[in-house]
Structure formats: C-alpha cells, structure tokens
Design a protein around this motif. Sequence first.
Motif, mmCIF file in Angstrom:
data_model
loop_
_atom_site.group_PDB
_atom_site.id
_atom_site.type_symbol
_atom_site.label_atom_id
_atom_site.label_comp_id
_atom_site.label_asym_id
_atom_site.label_seq_id
_atom_site.Cartn_x
_atom_site.Cartn_y
_atom_site.Cartn_z
ATOM 1 N N PRO A 1 0.823 -1.212 0.000
ATOM 2 C CA PRO A 1 0.000 0.000 0.000
ATOM 3 C C PRO A 1 0.858 1.264 0.000
ATOM 4 C CG PRO A 1 -0.138 -1.130 2.116
ATOM 5 C CD PRO A 1 0.606 -2.028 1.208
ATOM 6 N N VAL A 2 0.479 2.219 -0.845
ATOM 7 C CA VAL A 2 1.197 3.482 -0.999
ATOM 8 C C VAL A 2 0.170 4.586 -1.175
ATOM 9 C CG1 VAL A 2 2.763 4.807 -2.478
ATOM 10 C CG2 VAL A 2 3.238 2.412 -2.026
ATOM 11 N N VAL A 3 0.438 5.751 -0.592
ATOM 12 C CA VAL A 3 -0.382 6.925 -0.851
ATOM 13 C C VAL A 3 0.095 7.515 -2.178
ATOM 14 C CG1 VAL A 3 -1.041 9.225 -0.082
ATOM 15 C CG2 VAL A 3 -0.797 7.370 1.583
ATOM 16 N N LEU A 4 -0.776 7.553 -3.162
ATOM 17 C CA LEU A 4 -0.456 8.048 -4.494
ATOM 18 C C LEU A 4 -0.947 9.484 -4.622
ATOM 19 C CD1 LEU A 4 -1.697 4.857 -6.350
ATOM 20 C CD2 LEU A 4 0.668 5.407 -5.759
ATOM 21 N N ARG A 5 -0.037 10.389 -4.962
ATOM 22 C CA ARG A 5 -0.392 11.824 -5.021
ATOM 23 C C ARG A 5 0.078 12.394 -6.351
ATOM 24 N NH1 ARG A 5 2.106 14.299 -0.307
ATOM 25 N NH2 ARG A 5 0.351 13.345 0.795
ATOM 26 N N ILE A 6 -0.840 12.967 -7.102
ATOM 27 C CA ILE A 6 -0.528 13.631 -8.361
ATOM 28 C C ILE A 6 -0.842 15.112 -8.188
ATOM 29 C CG2 ILE A 6 -1.035 13.755 -10.830
ATOM 30 C CD1 ILE A 6 -1.956 10.854 -10.691
ATOM 31 N N SER A 7 0.127 15.948 -8.503
ATOM 32 C CA SER A 7 -0.060 17.401 -8.343
ATOM 33 C C SER A 7 0.325 18.116 -9.627
ATOM 34 C CB SER A 7 0.757 17.922 -7.164
ATOM 35 O OG SER A 7 2.130 17.639 -7.343
ATOM 36 N N THR A 8 -0.169 19.328 -9.751
ATOM 37 C CA THR A 8 0.149 20.154 -10.909
ATOM 38 C C THR A 8 1.545 20.736 -10.756
ATOM 39 O OG1 THR A 8 -0.826 22.104 -9.872
ATOM 40 C CG2 THR A 8 -2.302 20.699 -11.176
ATOM 41 N N ALA A 9 1.989 21.448 -11.791
ATOM 42 C CA ALA A 9 3.330 22.022 -11.767
ATOM 43 C C ALA A 9 3.499 23.022 -10.637
ATOM 44 C CB ALA A 9 3.635 22.684 -13.114
ATOM 45 N N ASP A 10 2.424 23.698 -10.241
ATOM 46 C CA ASP A 10 2.528 24.676 -9.146
ATOM 47 C C ASP A 10 2.227 24.053 -7.786
ATOM 48 O OD1 ASP A 10 -0.141 24.213 -9.390
ATOM 49 O OD2 ASP A 10 -0.701 26.284 -9.888
ATOM 50 N N GLY A 11 2.083 22.727 -7.705
ATOM 51 C CA GLY A 11 1.949 22.047 -6.411
ATOM 52 C C GLY A 11 0.535 21.753 -5.975
ATOM 53 N N ALA A 12 -0.467 22.146 -6.731
ATOM 54 C CA ALA A 12 -1.852 21.863 -6.355
ATOM 55 C C ALA A 12 -2.137 20.368 -6.557
ATOM 56 C CB ALA A 12 -2.820 22.708 -7.184
ATOM 57 N N VAL A 13 -2.723 19.742 -5.546
ATOM 58 C CA VAL A 13 -2.999 18.308 -5.622
ATOM 59 C C VAL A 13 -4.153 18.074 -6.586
ATOM 60 C CG1 VAL A 13 -3.703 16.251 -4.355
ATOM 61 C CG2 VAL A 13 -2.137 17.890 -3.291
ATOM 62 N N LEU A 14 -3.847 17.309 -7.613
ATOM 63 C CA LEU A 14 -4.859 16.988 -8.613
ATOM 64 C C LEU A 14 -5.644 15.744 -8.216
ATOM 65 C CD1 LEU A 14 -5.920 17.730 -11.470
ATOM 66 C CD2 LEU A 14 -4.221 16.138 -12.387
ATOM 67 N N ARG A 15 -4.970 14.756 -7.642
ATOM 68 C CA ARG A 15 -5.634 13.514 -7.242
ATOM 69 C C ARG A 15 -4.774 12.830 -6.179
ATOM 70 N NH1 ARG A 15 -8.024 9.740 -11.926
ATOM 71 N NH2 ARG A 15 -8.978 11.756 -12.408
ATOM 72 N N GLU A 16 -5.451 12.190 -5.205
ATOM 73 C CA GLU A 16 -4.718 11.494 -4.142
ATOM 74 C C GLU A 16 -5.556 10.319 -3.650
ATOM 75 O OE1 GLU A 16 -3.229 12.433 0.403
ATOM 76 O OE2 GLU A 16 -2.753 13.911 -1.161
ATOM 77 N N ALA A 17 -4.890 9.183 -3.455
ATOM 78 C CA ALA A 17 -5.582 7.994 -2.961
ATOM 79 C C ALA A 17 -4.555 7.007 -2.437
ATOM 80 C CB ALA A 17 -6.417 7.348 -4.065
ATOM 81 N N GLU A 18 -4.996 6.128 -1.516
ATOM 82 C CA GLU A 18 -4.124 5.054 -1.022
ATOM 83 C C GLU A 18 -4.509 3.766 -1.734
ATOM 84 O OE1 GLU A 18 -3.342 2.458 3.015
ATOM 85 O OE2 GLU A 18 -3.794 4.595 3.250
ATOM 86 N N ARG A 19 -3.541 3.184 -2.427
ATOM 87 C CA ARG A 19 -3.773 1.969 -3.186
ATOM 88 C C ARG A 19 -2.527 1.094 -3.145
ATOM 89 N NH1 ARG A 19 -8.211 3.335 -2.906
ATOM 90 N NH2 ARG A 19 -9.869 3.384 -4.487
ATOM 91 N N ASP A 20 -2.702 -0.186 -3.502
ATOM 92 C CA ASP A 20 -1.541 -1.056 -3.653
ATOM 93 C C ASP A 20 -0.770 -0.647 -4.901
ATOM 94 O OD1 ASP A 20 -1.871 -2.540 -1.412
ATOM 95 O OD2 ASP A 20 -2.575 -4.351 -2.396
ATOM 96 N N ALA A 21 0.541 -0.487 -4.734
ATOM 97 C CA ALA A 21 1.415 -0.175 -5.851
ATOM 98 C C ALA A 21 2.310 -1.372 -6.137
ATOM 99 C CB ALA A 21 2.262 1.054 -5.544
ATOM 100 N N VAL A 22 2.641 -1.566 -7.423
ATOM 101 C CA VAL A 22 3.554 -2.628 -7.832
ATOM 102 C C VAL A 22 4.960 -2.038 -7.863
ATOM 103 C CG1 VAL A 22 4.112 -4.310 -9.626
ATOM 104 C CG2 VAL A 22 1.728 -3.659 -9.220
ATOM 105 N N MET A 23 5.862 -2.606 -7.049
ATOM 106 C CA MET A 23 7.196 -2.031 -6.907
ATOM 107 C C MET A 23 8.261 -3.057 -7.273
ATOM 108 S SD MET A 23 7.002 0.397 -3.521
ATOM 109 C CE MET A 23 6.509 -0.880 -2.371
ATOM 110 N N LEU A 24 9.251 -2.619 -8.015
ATOM 111 C CA LEU A 24 10.431 -3.421 -8.312
ATOM 112 C C LEU A 24 11.491 -3.081 -7.281
ATOM 113 C CD1 LEU A 24 11.939 -5.406 -10.161
ATOM 114 C CD2 LEU A 24 12.626 -3.427 -11.559
ATOM 115 N N VAL A 25 11.929 -4.088 -6.527
ATOM 116 C CA VAL A 25 12.788 -3.859 -5.365
ATOM 117 C C VAL A 25 14.037 -4.730 -5.471
ATOM 118 C CG1 VAL A 25 12.929 -3.999 -2.839
ATOM 119 C CG2 VAL A 25 10.794 -3.290 -3.937
ATOM 120 N N THR A 26 15.153 -4.180 -5.026
ATOM 121 C CA THR A 26 16.384 -4.953 -4.858
ATOM 122 C C THR A 26 16.767 -4.936 -3.385
ATOM 123 O OG1 THR A 26 17.301 -4.685 -7.066
ATOM 124 C CG2 THR A 26 18.871 -4.983 -5.293
#
Length: 1004
Positions: free
Chosen positions: A921-946
């Motif tokens: 689970p990761v909090v996913l946050r997408i913001s505009t160039a000036d920092g305004a949050v466009l969308r945010e949600a907590e979802r499972d993310a697929v991560m490549l890990v070493t």
Amino acid sequence: MRRGVAHYVLTERVGAIFDTRGGSAALRRPEPALYEGKRFLLKGGMILATAPSSVSLSGFSSVPERLGGGYLLWSREQVYRATTFLGPLSPIASVSVHGAQPWLDGMLLTTSSGSFLLDLRAPEPALRPLRWPGTAQGIALDTQRAARVDVLGRAAVTLDGGATWRDLLATKGVMIRALTPGDGLVVLHPAKGGHPLLLTAEGLVDERKEVALSRSFRPDQRLDASVLLPAPLVVSSRSLAPELVQRAVATGGVLPWGGALATAVDEARVSLLSAAGPWPLQEVGLPQNESGGGRCQAVIAGEVPLVACFIEKGGMVLRLTRALGEPSLEATFPERGRFFAGQEGAFAYAGRCSPSSPSAADLFAASAPSPSPVPLMHSLRQLAVDETPEPEEPPVPPPADEARVCVRDAEGRWSERQLVGDDARRLYRWIPGPSGVTALVAGGEGKREGAAPAPVGVRVVRVRAGDPALKGGQFLALGEPELAERFVESDFWEDEDRSIRGWIELPEDSAEERDGEARDDVAEEERESAEVQGLPETTTRGGRAAGVRIDASGRVTVLSLPKGVTSVVHGGRFALARTEETEEAKAAYFESTDGGASWQPIEGPPVGRLEAPSDTSGAFGCSTLGCSLSDGLVRVGWGGAAPAAPTPPDAREDDAVEGAPGVAAPAQLRPGVLSCRLEKDGVSRLVPPTPAAPPTGGKAGGRAPSSAEGSLVSLASSGSRPMGTLEAGSAGARWSAEILQPFAPGGRPRRLTVRGAPMSRSWGSVAPILMPPGSPEAVDMLLMVERHATRAGERSPSFSLLGSVGHVAAAALLAGERLLVLDTLKDGLLLSGPDGARVALGLTWLGARLGARLTLAARRDGQGLALVSHATSSGELLAGGLDVGRAEVGPLAVIGQLGSLEESEPCQVTPGSLRFVVESPVVLRISTADGAVLREAERDAVMLVTSSGGRLCAEGVEARVPGADEDLLIRARFGPRAAGEVRSGRGSAYARCTLDPGRVSAQP
C-alpha cells in the motif's frame, strides 16, 4: 432430558470456539467456549453459565500455571487477560491476534505483524519478537519441549528448552502444515498427508509405530449390535448437543419411565435421550418399505410410546416397549393422509383404516427377503413372504364431499369415522380428544341449515371465516405432511370443558388488539364469500401467534398476548414469546404452558433470538420437552427464574472490561507516499478541456480517448479483467492489445498481435516475469488469457497452454525459454511445457492466514531463485533460497523492511542480492506544476525492489489512481535513468516522481 428448571442448549448446527490450548476429554465436563463473541460454560452444549460483555471475542487460550495462569482472550483488535474465564477482562495490547499457545518461557501470540512472545509473569509484560523469522505456529509442552513451523511449512522441535533444534525437513524429509495441541502432546500434521508426528514427554515419535491414541479398547464396543450407540457417544467434552435434540424438543415426548423419545430426521431410527441432559443414549432401527422411503416421528400417547411413519402405501404406527429393541406394528393405513395428536394420548390418522389386521405384508412386497443390518427389518420382510397376502385392489380416492379419519382409543384400538357433505368440503383439520374426534370446519355458528347430521363419534365445530372475533388472525396451513419437520399435528386439542383450543397467527399490527375490542367491519356478504373458500390460512411461522378458544357453537375467543410481543413459537399447550428490543430495555421473553391463556416472564437466551429458520421444513416448535428457538438454539424444560431487572442498552455489560492496555502494540507499517508533479502543460495532456458550446447542428470539440488508449495493459492492471481484443478471421482468431513495458516510463505503447489465438474471449490477467541477467529489461509481463499465456516481450509471441491456475503472483524465465510460475492460490511452483504447466514443487504456504504475501525473487548474479514472504502489516520481508531441482526451500532469513525502502542511485548489487516485484500500500499523489494536488488515494502499488546487505532499494513503481471519470496510471523509475509519467485515456504527461517510504510505528 430434564423437564424441570429450563436451560438453554447449543446444538451442532452452530459453531462454538473452544480453548486453543489442549484437547478435549473423553467424558462430558464443563468446557469454556465462545459463541457469537460471548463467553459460555458448556457441558455437552448445555449452557451452564455466561459472562456479560460489551466485547465481541473471537478466540481464547488458557494459560498454564507455569506461565502465570488464567486466560488470554482476544477480539479483532484487542487482547485481554482474565483470572477466570467468566471473570472481568483486562486489556493487555491493541493487536489483531490469530492465535495463542504456550511457549517455553511465555505465551506465543500469532499476529498479522508476526509472532510475538508475551511473558505474563514479568512486572511489565511486553511483546517480544521470536528469534526465528517467519514463525507461523509454535506450541510448547513445558519448559523443555516445543515445536514450531514457519510460513513455508519448515518445522523444528526442541527437547532441551531451545538450546538445540531438530529440522524435520532435513532429518525426516517432511513439511508440516499445522500444529495442534493434544492431551500432553503436540500433533505435527505432514503437508502431504499420512500419519502425523507426535511430540510427547518422551520426545518426537511416529504415530504409526509408537502411539495409537484412538485405537484403545472401550467397553461400549461390546454392546449388542441390534441396539446401536449413536455416533455422538464417541464422547468429547467439546461436543455440542446433537442436532437430534433440536428435533426432539420440537416433536418428541417424555417417556413415562424417564428420558425423552425422538426420531432422527429422514432416517429410520428412533432415539432415546438421557434424562440428565440433551444427549442420546440409545438408537433402534425401524422397518422401511421396499422403496426405502418414509419419515417417522415419535409420539407419546398417554403412557405408550408410539412412532408414526409415512410409508409408500400410506402410513403406519409402531408401538415401542421399554427396551425399544423390538417395536410391534399397531396399525397401518392404506392411503396417504396425515397424523393428528391431541391431549391425554388422543391420536388419529386422516384417512381410512386398514380393512384387515395390520401385518408386515402391509409394508413389504412379497419377494425374496434381502439381508439387513437391522434384525427387525429382516424379520418383517420374511414375515411378509411367509404370509403371502391376497392382492388388494388399489384404493379408490374418496370423493370431495367425503372425509375419513382413523381414531385410536386408550387401548390401542383403531376405528374409522366419516364426514360427508359440505362439512367434508370445508374441513380444516381433525382434532382427536378423550371424547372422540372433532372436525373443525369453516361455516356458520351452530348447525348449518340442511347439513347432514354428524356421524356417530364425530363432533362438528364450525367457525365463521370472516368472524371479527378472529381479529384478522389466520390458521396455520397444514401443507404437505412429508415435507414438514413436525408432521404429527398437535397445535389444536380438546380442552377439559370440550372447547377447542389452538393457535392462530395475528397480523403484525392488530388494531383490534390496540383498542381492546373486536371491530365488526366485514360486510355480511364478504363473510359468506369467505366461508365458501374455507378458513383463512397462512404458512408464516414465528409471527404474533396467539392462543384461541372455540366453543361448541363456533364462538371464537382470541387470548391476549403480553404487551409488545412480536414473535411466538408454539406446539400444543406450550409456547415461548418475545418482544422487540428497544432503546429503553432489551427484549423480554415469556412462556406459556396452558395454550396462551397465561404468560409468565422468563430469562431470555444469552445469545440468539426466537426466529423461524430460513428452511421452511426446519425444526421450529415446542413440546413437553421445550422449544426449538432457531437454528442451533433450543430451550429444554419449562419454568425457571424470573428475568433480571431490565437494563438500558447503553448501560449494559460495560463493567466487564477493566483498565487500559498496558503492553505496547507491535510496530505497524504506515504506507509510503509516491508523489508525482506534472510538467507545466501536463494537465492539458491528461484532462480534456471543457468543450465549448457547439454551433447549431455542430459537435462538441475535444477528443474522446480511443479504445486502445483506454485499455492499455500494464503491470498495474490488477485482477481478472478484459484484456485486448479478439477478432475472428478465416485463419483463426486474432488477439491484439496495447502493451506498456514494465517500469519503463516515457515509452510508447507497443501493439502486440497474436494470430491463430486459441481463446474464445479476451478476459485475462497479468503477472511479472523476472528476467535473467543480461536481458534488455529486468521485468517482462506474463499475459494470461483463458488458460493460455504468452510473454509480452517475445519477438514472435504465441499463446501456449498454461492450464488451470489460481492466482499467479510472479514468474521467472529459466534456461530454454521455460517459465517457473508461482501460483499462490494453489500453493505450488509450476514449470511450463508444451502440454501445459506441471507442478515442479508443491508449497506449504501458511502465511496467507497471517496476512502475508508470497512472491518470487531472482538473484542479481544469476545464481538462482528465492521465495520472498512479505508481511503486509509490518512490512517485514523474509527470503528462502529455492532449489527447484531438489524441490526444496531453504530456511527463511530477514532481508529487510519496507519501512526502510529508499531510492538509491544506483541500487548497489552485492553477492546474494535479490530482485523481486512486490505489492504494497502506498499513498499516491498527483499534483500540478505549481503544487496543487490533482488527485490522491491510497492503493496497492507494484514495486520493483532490490535487497542488498539488509538494505532495500526501489527501482520502479507502477500504480493506478482511481478517479470519478477514469483512472490515472503512474509509472516511475528511480536511479541513474530516473523518469516518471502519468497516463490517462487521452494521453500521457511527464512528471517528477519521488518515493517517501513507509514508516514503521506503533499502532495508534
């Protein structure tokens, strides 16, 4: 079963939870148990005591005296301690516990965050992690002997207090799927079945060779086989009352010499129940006809035990002796009908009496006898052959204006009575009584003008169907007798003053009852019309049933119910009633033993409620023995203590919990944050502009996303879903899809086309493929569509047979282009081949119950594979080396914790470094160039890990961010080639993505 002071009983239809520590005894004894979250002391299902509590508990374990004594109990989020099982609860820790067992030096708690040791003897108890990673279960007999098993089924035992451990995979070649406690032993169950291993005071022994726990001689094995012990007499102190008890209290009777009589559902058995409790003592087989069908019900006619049965040709009645061993045939009936029972032993069958004396020939056809395990059945069949009866003409169905009844007198003699004319057409039921038999019919008061006189031995009582005195009540429909649990009808009887007593179902909200007077608001012509149709009937059970008295002239009196009653269960003179719970007080219960003429308040059941079962033929009713209240709950006996003073709901049971948790909860992983800031014009690339108003006849501007853009296939395409398109063609089906290379942001989608696809639809799923060192990309995608699969990165892709799989978590590409596939639903590693995948290694995966996930890992140096267990609650990662050739998984070791995940430039590779794909689970946050949050949600993310040297490095992330119109897809890569993008169905935009890893902290 005792008829004195009433008590409540739980039957095998419900699931009680018993002590996770220790086994049951071979004799009935009081046992602590949980049911519906409440604490009970049970003896063979009989509720001896209960504890009030506002907490819904889900499990408990007794604590050995050497570890502090008392009990540990837990709910979904809290652990409690109690000195006695029914005593006050003291909170210990806020943690979700799956189980608890005694360990060498404390109680071992298995949680979603791992296994922890709790020493209740310490001045300040604390949860301490075990020193063996990934422990799924552990049980100790004492301070020296213990067994443990990890999440992959690798078990070990110690005989010296943990100084040394014996690995059972290395020494015996077995994996263990479960540990269960016994009486002075621990049972280790092999993953592949077979005989278990036992850890005893003498050490580790093989059950096949050295112990035979359930094979010792019992005295009951010498009993005569003609009188059988019922199965429940393989006694366990944790056995609940058999389901037979539920049927007994609804349909059975009390024997004059003690005990109770009942018949088993849909089986030719009659059972004697103990006078001391709801437990069967003895069973006897009953004869059946050639078809093997028929149902039976026990009846006590005065002081004579009878069994009424339906058989192929009609019905029969058997008379039982005190020994129950050889019942005699008392009566047979040549046509289908129904049985009616009254008071003082009155009994009748709605149908003709047999024209001759009853004999075995009435039951069985004259054919060669067949062997039977029940002596009575064999002797009756042989008797039927010896008698060689004269063939009978098939019975002629009686005309609609004729009704017959066969009535039993006190001496067991049966005689036939007959009713004719309109009374026969409007007959509701027969009511046998001491003075004969009464026909209850629909009609006017008194004798109907022009009606035929009542025949000798039959009294006719007529009730007006539209009589306002009924208060809108309805008579219970008789229905098909063979489908009912209680097919001997006893809900109407003749009282001492020769009035008819019984029960009717009242409307849910009776205006007549509220006003206290009957309202004659039914027109005379409507009443006459209702009389032609018969008495009003209903199939509803468990509603507002009230007692009714009908005198010889047909005048009806509905007896009063206690105020607020909404549900009633009844049978003969006996009934229980319940009111609804209100904000001021809990539900009240009442009992009646005089047919509803009077009601006495009683203590209600500590759990459950008075509720008719969903199965319309299920046991639900009352008898002289008690009442069946709902599925699995019965009340045995009548009378008892009055209920305690009512308590408001908001003040109930809160004093059962004392204090606040004193033990710190185990650390939990808080989700990390993946933040992606779009470039300046990123929003316009993702979100279409608001269309201007179109000119007249014109179309709105903007571009709708194409089907290809709206159905991109990526690793973030979770679950089974439509994938690609399938088109029929002359050369076979053609499958195509738009593919995004995993963890490669900025790349254009690649169109993948497979001709001659063997599928009939394009529904499928994806999984990551770990590529060997030297491959252009670290991860490829396995595309699975309808039992077939292909690699997205193949130069000439084609679908090959994969076979039936459960959930593919990951795969790895081996030499020779073969795939090793991890199926976590079916617990196995599959090896692909031309004829489909075959099992290369069966796994014993125990982590799912603890909330852990399993995935594949590849060594960065190409020297092999590993299995990685990921604890979603704590973020702990464990790895065990995988030897496919030997079909073994090595011991588990901690390789890191997701709370320490970091971006490294680049990820350092050391000997033994592992690369794997994990979902977290990761909090996913997408913001505009000036920092305004466009969308945010907590979802499972697929991560490549070493993982390398205890450190974890994130190489890439993919995740979908949900939205009202459409999802947005985030793809990020970290390291020297760092890049990021956000995609929508309209297009993509570059973004600067950073990962702030999760943090491990105590639970709030």
